[in-house]
Every structure is written in C-alpha cells, then in structure tokens.
Design an enzyme around this catalytic site. Structure first.
Site, PDB file in Angstrom:
ATOM      1  N   GLU A  32       0.801  -1.155   0.461  1.00  0.00           N
ATOM      2  CA  GLU A  32       0.240   0.243  -0.078  1.00  0.00           C
ATOM      3  C   GLU A  32       0.884   1.024  -0.161  1.00  0.00           C
ATOM      4  O   GLU A  32       2.411   1.015   1.024  1.00  0.00           O
ATOM      5  CB  GLU A  32      -0.755  -0.123   0.990  1.00  0.00           C
ATOM      6  CG  GLU A  32      -2.074   1.164   0.880  1.00  0.00           C
ATOM      7  CD  GLU A  32      -2.835   1.164   2.233  1.00  0.00           C
ATOM      8  OE1 GLU A  32      -2.607   0.440   3.206  1.00  0.00           O
ATOM      9  OE2 GLU A  32      -3.517   2.391   2.911  1.00  0.00           O
ATOM     10  N   ARG A 256       5.153 -12.793   9.697  1.00  0.00           N
ATOM     11  CA  ARG A 256       5.588 -11.719   9.631  1.00  0.00           C
ATOM     12  C   ARG A 256       7.018 -11.311   9.982  1.00  0.00           C
ATOM     13  O   ARG A 256       6.666 -12.092  11.166  1.00  0.00           O
ATOM     14  CB  ARG A 256       4.948 -10.242   9.674  1.00  0.00           C
ATOM     15  CG  ARG A 256       4.440 -10.143  10.913  1.00  0.00           C
ATOM     16  CD  ARG A 256       3.967  -9.137  10.847  1.00  0.00           C
ATOM     17  NE  ARG A 256       2.984  -8.456  10.309  1.00  0.00           N
ATOM     18  CZ  ARG A 256       2.923  -7.433   9.847  1.00  0.00           C
ATOM     19  NH1 ARG A 256       3.913  -6.702  10.232  1.00  0.00           N
ATOM     20  NH2 ARG A 256       1.884  -6.886   8.266  1.00  0.00           N
ATOM     21  N   LYS A 266       3.640   0.357   9.963  1.00  0.00           N
ATOM     22  CA  LYS A 266       4.165   1.655   9.238  1.00  0.00           C
ATOM     23  C   LYS A 266       3.635   3.420   9.427  1.00  0.00           C
ATOM     24  O   LYS A 266       4.408   4.499   9.356  1.00  0.00           O
ATOM     25  CB  LYS A 266       3.305   1.824   7.546  1.00  0.00           C
ATOM     26  CG  LYS A 266       4.444   1.313   6.355  1.00  0.00           C
ATOM     27  CD  LYS A 266       3.739   1.189   5.445  1.00  0.00           C
ATOM     28  CE  LYS A 266       2.945   0.517   4.495  1.00  0.00           C
ATOM     29  NZ  LYS A 266       2.659   0.223   3.618  1.00  0.00           N
TER      30      LYS A 266
HETATM   31  P1  ATP Z   1       2.147  -1.817   8.034  1.00  0.00           P
HETATM   32  O1  ATP Z   1       1.033  -2.680   8.652  1.00  0.00           O
HETATM   33  O2  ATP Z   1       3.350  -1.162   8.326  1.00  0.00           O
HETATM   34  O3  ATP Z   1       1.733  -1.113   7.437  1.00  0.00           O
HETATM   35  P2  ATP Z   1       1.406  -4.092   6.018  1.00  0.00           P
HETATM   36  O4  ATP Z   1       1.432  -4.970   5.894  1.00  0.00           O
HETATM   37  O5  ATP Z   1      -0.153  -2.853   5.807  1.00  0.00           O
HETATM   38  O6  ATP Z   1       2.486  -2.926   6.859  1.00  0.00           O
HETATM   39  P3  ATP Z   1       1.492  -3.640   2.811  1.00  0.00           P
HETATM   40  O7  ATP Z   1       2.327  -1.927   2.435  1.00  0.00           O
HETATM   41  O8  ATP Z   1       0.262  -3.736   2.840  1.00  0.00           O
HETATM   42  O9  ATP Z   1       2.349  -3.120   4.630  1.00  0.00           O
HETATM   43  O10 ATP Z   1       2.638  -4.582   3.078  1.00  0.00           O
HETATM   44  C1  ATP Z   1       2.762  -5.126   1.906  1.00  0.00           C
HETATM   45  C2  ATP Z   1       3.258  -6.036   1.345  1.00  0.00           C
HETATM   46  O11 ATP Z   1       4.334  -6.590   2.568  1.00  0.00           O
HETATM   47  C3  ATP Z   1       2.416  -7.132   2.182  1.00  0.00           C
HETATM   48  O12 ATP Z   1       2.174  -8.539   1.287  1.00  0.00           O
HETATM   49  C4  ATP Z   1       2.778  -7.786   3.537  1.00  0.00           C
HETATM   50  O13 ATP Z   1       2.285  -9.042   4.388  1.00  0.00           O
HETATM   51  C5  ATP Z   1       3.916  -7.356   3.691  1.00  0.00           C
HETATM   52  N1  ATP Z   1       4.723  -7.493   5.033  1.00  0.00           N
HETATM   53  C6  ATP Z   1       4.254  -6.065   5.348  1.00  0.00           C
HETATM   54  N2  ATP Z   1       5.333  -5.929   7.029  1.00  0.00           N
HETATM   55  C7  ATP Z   1       6.070  -7.391   7.200  1.00  0.00           C
HETATM   56  C8  ATP Z   1       6.894  -8.008   7.390  1.00  0.00           C
HETATM   57  N3  ATP Z   1       7.099  -7.091   8.495  1.00  0.00           N
HETATM   58  N4  ATP Z   1       7.421  -9.113   7.451  1.00  0.00           N
HETATM   59  C9  ATP Z   1       7.121  -9.575   5.825  1.00  0.00           C
HETATM   60  N5  ATP Z   1       6.027  -8.976   4.906  1.00  0.00           N
HETATM   61  C10 ATP Z   1       5.850  -8.050   5.616  1.00  0.00           C
HETATM   62 MG    MG Z   2      -1.731  -3.722   4.577  1.00  0.00          MG
END
Ligand code: ATP
Ligand code: MG
Length: 576
Positions: A32, A256, A266
């Site tokens: 995102e 994760r 984020k």
């Molecule tokens: P946040 O919760 O920090 O905003 P997010 O998961 O919403 O992170 P996205 O931009 O939606 O962030 O993530 C893009 C991809 O990266 C998704 O498939 C997510 O599952 C993966 N991802 C995000 N954080 C991690 C992590 N700590 N370890 C492994 N994969 C991750």
């Molecule tokens: Mg997300």
C-alpha cells in the site's frame, strides 16, 4: 557455509505445484503506497520475486491503493526505487485503482445475484450490530432491499449524491457466521477524497477484502502470498472469487518478520518521522530500506538476511544481531580498508626525518593544513606507505598512505599505566603502526590539567614490512593517520533507535516513543587518510578497527560525513 539447501514451506508448495504440472506461476508484491518500505517488506519482496525467478514465473508489483486518504505518489516512487535497489524487477506494474471500473461491475453483479445490498446505517451502527464471537449479529433493516433499489442507490453513491459515511455497500452473507468477516462485510465506502491516481473520478472506494483477491485474479496470480494476519480473510478471499466465477487465485500465509529493538508498523514509522524523532524516512536508524541504504547496508546483505531468517508459519522475533552479521559478512568481502581516527592523540616521531620537501606524488589538495591549526611548515618529510586495500580480495590492490613526523593515533590505543596484556602503546613500550614501522613511546606530554596531549616516540627505520632491526616481535598493531595530511570530517555513530528489546511492550502511560534511545546517534569529528578525498556518497569502507562506514549525502566538499553501518564486533557469531 556449505549446507544442503532446504526449501522453505512456501517454496515447497510452489515446487510441488510445478511438479504436479502447474503452469504460469504468477506472484505479486502488493504494497500500500502509504509509507516507505521496511526490512519486513524486503523479506516479502525476496520471497515473492525469488519464487518467480526460481521456478520460471513472473512477479508483478501491484500497489494496493484503495485508501486515498493515506496514499501518495511520493511513496509509489520510493517503493519502486527500493525494489530495484534490492535487485528485483517486476513483470507488470499495476494498481488496484486500475481495476476500479471492473470492481464496480463485479459489485453490481453481486447485487444482481442478491449477494450485496446498500446499507444506510452508519459504520458505528454496523459495528454495534455485528454480534460477538459467541453471539450472532443482527440483520440490518436494509438487508432485504430489492435488487433494483440497491442498483439505483449504489449508482447514486458512485455519482456523489451522498456524503461520506451516509451509506455503504455490504455483502449479504451470514450474520451468524462464526467468522466475523462473513457477517455482511462492507465492500464499498463513500470517501470524497482525491486519489493520487484517479483524482476525483471516484468517491466510493472498495475495501481491502473486495479489492485484493479480485486484483490477484485479474492478474492470474497463482500464489498470493501474504502475512499471517490475513489467514482469517482467506475464506472471504475465496468466497468472492467463487461467487464471481473468476480466475482461482489462492492465498498462502507466512509469519511476518519481527526484529528486536525495531518497530515495523508503517503508522508508527510515520509517527517517528512526523514527530521529528528521526531526520526522515531515510534516517540511517530507521528500519526502512532507504534508511538502511543510507546507513550502508548492501542489497546483497539484505537478501542474504532474508534467506537466513527463512519463512516461518508462526510469529517469531529475530535477533537484530543476525541482520548486522549479514552486512558484516558482505562488507568484509567487498569494502575497501582505510584508516581513520575517531579520538585523536598526537604522536610525534622524533627521529622521523624532517623538512625534506613535498612529496611529488601527493596531490596538493591532500596537503591540508594541520587539523590542530598550527602553522607548521608545508615542507615536511613524507614517506608513502603501501597499504593493502582488501585482504579478502587481492584484486583490490594497494594504495599509498602518507606517513609523516606527526601523526594521530586513537586515544584508547595508549595507556600510561596499563594492566597486563595491554598490547597497545604504553610508556617505554612498542607497537606497530599498521602497514608501517614499530614506534616506541619515550615521553608523555600533558597539559596543565594533567591531560595527555602528545606522545614523543621514536621509530625503528628497519622495521618496515613487518620486520624489526633485531628480530624482536611486537604484538600490538594500531591504526593512524598523518597529521598534516588528514582530512577532517564527521562520523555519525549509531546504536538502536529503541532501548527496549520490544519497544511495543508498554506499561500504562507509555507508548513506543517512551522507549526511544537518547543515544541512538552520536556525532564525532573524524580524521581520515587522504585517499578518502575521492570517496563518493554511498561508498562503503572498513575503517580499520572502527567498523564499516558509508559516506552520507549530507557531506559537503569541506566536511565529508560518514555513517557507521556497523562495528566490527560480532556479538551474534559469538552467541552461536
Ligand atoms: P503496516 O502494517 O506496517 O502498514 P502492511 O502489511 O500494511 O504494513 P503493506 O504495504 O500492505 O504493509 O505490505 C505489503 C506486503 O508486505 C504485504 O504482502 C505484507 O504482508 C508484507 N509485509 C508487511 N510487513 C511485513 C513484515 N514485517 N514481514 C513480512 N512481510 C511483510
Ligand atoms: Mg497492508
């Protein structure tokens, strides 16, 4: 490390799928664009792109841009840059917003099938009537609207006739389902907000659950890999695909990445930036890819780290030491060695020939004024010492380092009254100057306050190249820089941004900000050998005995700045 390669469980799923005749392997990385990528994303990138590379598939980059309130093209650009820097290239660049029209049509299709309805309740009312894990929810009074009325209202939602929050589109599934996400989930909400790509074309936006699976399906994603918290969403992911009869993408979940002393959300990283607790998303203390790049991490070290942590089915926390281990290992291979001094102590080599003229091989710019401001004569004896650039890589060759009568050594490398087994310099003792001669300390000069300001030493002119005039052996080797030739700059020394292993472990009245480490950045003057005048921003070096450093973009011609990526000490390897 020669060990038999073991596939992680996701790789096993894919390899079995290929063995069973699966074709057209397609993965995607779906960020995102509401922040910068961090090391957790790097793990997901390595996994998704790695699968495609290894089994002859393709990996798309798809921006999951369904929430215009938090998204921005600045983030889109940084995400693309970071993925490329990590060494990956996507097959297609796509946006969930590319599919808004198709998603709208699919929503209408669900309405026509009696599988969706417009609800006039507020989101609060909807939440309040959803029930609990033990009690079923209650039907919305708008649940049994006719198809025609729903189609009309949904079209008017799109046309902008209603204000934010006035209506939503919900799926009609089962208000008593044990999976709360099946209790008539919201598919669309009204948001009169400009979108970074579609502008004001839309004022209704699909929810994650209604956008993600269908976007996968449109791109014919065979393996949709995401983190564990989406496991409960999987039945809904499958439900939409089945109801719409579209390409059957499948979702797989892995744990994760969590790291000690690190936050990865984020939202919280944005909090650090907006609260001024760091200098920006690319502050070298941030766990963002851009921060790590600026700190001096290499793409290879991040990929090696992702490989090492593997892919787990259960949540766990990885020791930050493992990340540091990975960057040390890579930089040890590739980083040229240089000499620099952080805590200077002046040494005068009294028998080193004085004032024999300028050395013709030294460029004039290297002959800077003495850092201590003394106006000593520019005529001084310079001997060019041959220094090895990288003991791990013979092809890196050697360089010349000027040795002069006055040099600086590290203050910690001298002790007036040392304990046994102190092999560095002491009164009457001898030590080797790295790549050069043995020196012996004859006199300690102090100021009025009793602080040591200078050492008077003599050198053994027959001790170059590792020998000595009479075969005696000396244990200590210390680094040094020529005083009149030293370049003055700044060192930025980092430690963890948080002083608590789990910064999110908060007592009452605490937040993750409570655990910020006030000493996460220490700035010190740095004296460097003159060859570093040629370093470009981003270049990485090992400053012997001090650690790995990387030239920072804040550098000016007058003041080069070096970030310490990591020290040489390897606490992780010792633990093993
Ligand atoms: P946040 O919760 O920090 O905003 P997010 O998961 O919403 O992170 P996205 O931009 O939606 O962030 O993530 C893009 C991809 O990266 C998704 O498939 C997510 O599952 C993966 N991802 C995000 N954080 C991690 C992590 N700590 N370890 C492994 N994969 C991750
Ligand atoms: Mg997300």
């Amino acid at each position: 490390m020669e060990e038999k390669e073991k596939l992680n469980f996701v790789e096993e799923i894919v390899s079995e799928w290929v063995a069973a005749g699966g074709e057209g392997l397609q993965t995607r990385f779906p960020p995102e664009p509401n922040g910068y990528l961090h090391i957790g994303h790097a793990k997901s990138i390595c996994l998704n792109f790695g699968l495609a590379q290894r089994w002859g598939g393709k990996c798309n980059l798809r921006f999951d841009d369904t929430n215009p309130v938090k998204e921005d093209t600045e983030y889109v650009d940084s995400i693309k840059q970071d993925i490329k820097w990590l060494g990956f290239d996507w097959a297609l660049e796509r946006y969930a917003s590319d599919y808004f029209e198709q998603l709208y049509d699919w929503a209408c299709e669900l309405i026509r099938k009696g599988r969706a309805y417009v609800d006039d309740q507020s989101q609060e009312q909807i939440r309040a009537t959803r029930g609990t894990i033990t009690e079923p929810g209650t039907d919305s009074p708008f649940r049994s609207r006719s198809v025609d009325e729903n189609l009309d209202l949904f079209a008017r939602m799109r046309a902008g006739e209603f204000a934010d929050g006035e209506r939503v589109l919900r799926a009609r599934i089962d208000m008593a389902s044990p999976n709360m996400l099946f209790r008539d989930p919201i598919l669309y909400r009204i948001l009169h907000t400009s979108h970074h790509r579609t502008g004001d074309k839309w004022c209704i936006y699909p929810m994650y659950d209604f956008a993600h699976g269908q976007s996968d399906s449109i791109e014919r994603v065979t393996h949709s890999i995401c983190t564990l918290e989406f496991a409960v969403h999987r039945p809904l992911y499958d439900w939409f695909i089945e109801e719409l009869g579209i390409f059957p993408s499948h979702q797989y979940e892995f744990a994760r990445l969590n790291l000690t002393y690190t936050i990865m959300s984020k939202r919280k990283l944005l909090g650090l930036v907006e609260g001024g607790h760091v200098a920006g998303w690319d502050d070298p203390r941030m766990p963002t890819i851009s921060g790590m790049r600026r700190r001096g991490y290499t793409p290879a070290s991040i990929r090696a780290f992702a490989e090492r942590v593997g892919v787990a089915k259960r949540d766990n926390v990885i020791d930050l030491g493992l990340l540091e281990f990975s960057v040390r290992e890579d930089l040890n291979r590739v980083a040229p060695r240089r000499m620099a001094v952080l805590n200077p102590l002046k040494v005068v080599i009294t028998n080193f020939n004085e004032a024999t003229g300028l050395d013709a091989t030294l460029s004039p710019s290297a002959l800077t004024a003495p850092p201590n401001g003394e106006q000593s004569s520019p005529l001084f004896h310079v001997e060019q010492i041959r220094a090895i650039n990288n003991p791990e890589d013979e092809s890196a060759g050697t360089r010349a380092v000027p040795l002069t009568r006055e040099i600086f050594i590290e203050r910690e490398d001298f002790m007036e009254d040392p304990p046994k087994k102190f092999y560095r310099l002491q009164p009457g003792g001898e030590v080797r100057l790295r790549y050069a001669y043995l020196i012996k300390c004859n006199e300690v000069i102090k100021d009025e306050a009793g602080e040591i300001v200078e050492l008077r030493c003599t050198y053994d002119p027959l001790s170059g190249g590792g020998g000595s005039s009479d075969g005696r052996r000396v244990k200590g080797v210390i680094h040094w820089v020529s005083a009149p030739n030293a370049i003055q700059g700044e060192a930025r020394l980092y430690s963890t941004l948080f002083n608590k292993e789990n910064p999110d472990d908060c007592a009452e009245n605490e937040t993750y900000l409570t655990h910020l480490n006030p000493e996460s950045l220490i700035i010190k003057p740095l004296l460097m050998e003159p060859s570093l005048a040629e370093a470009a921003v981003g270049d990485a070096f090992q400053f012997e005995r001090l650690g790995y450093f990387c030239k920072d973009p804040d550098s000016t011609p007058d003041k080069p700045i070096f970030n310490r990526t990591v020290t040489l000490k390897d606490s992780w390897a010792k633990q093993q």
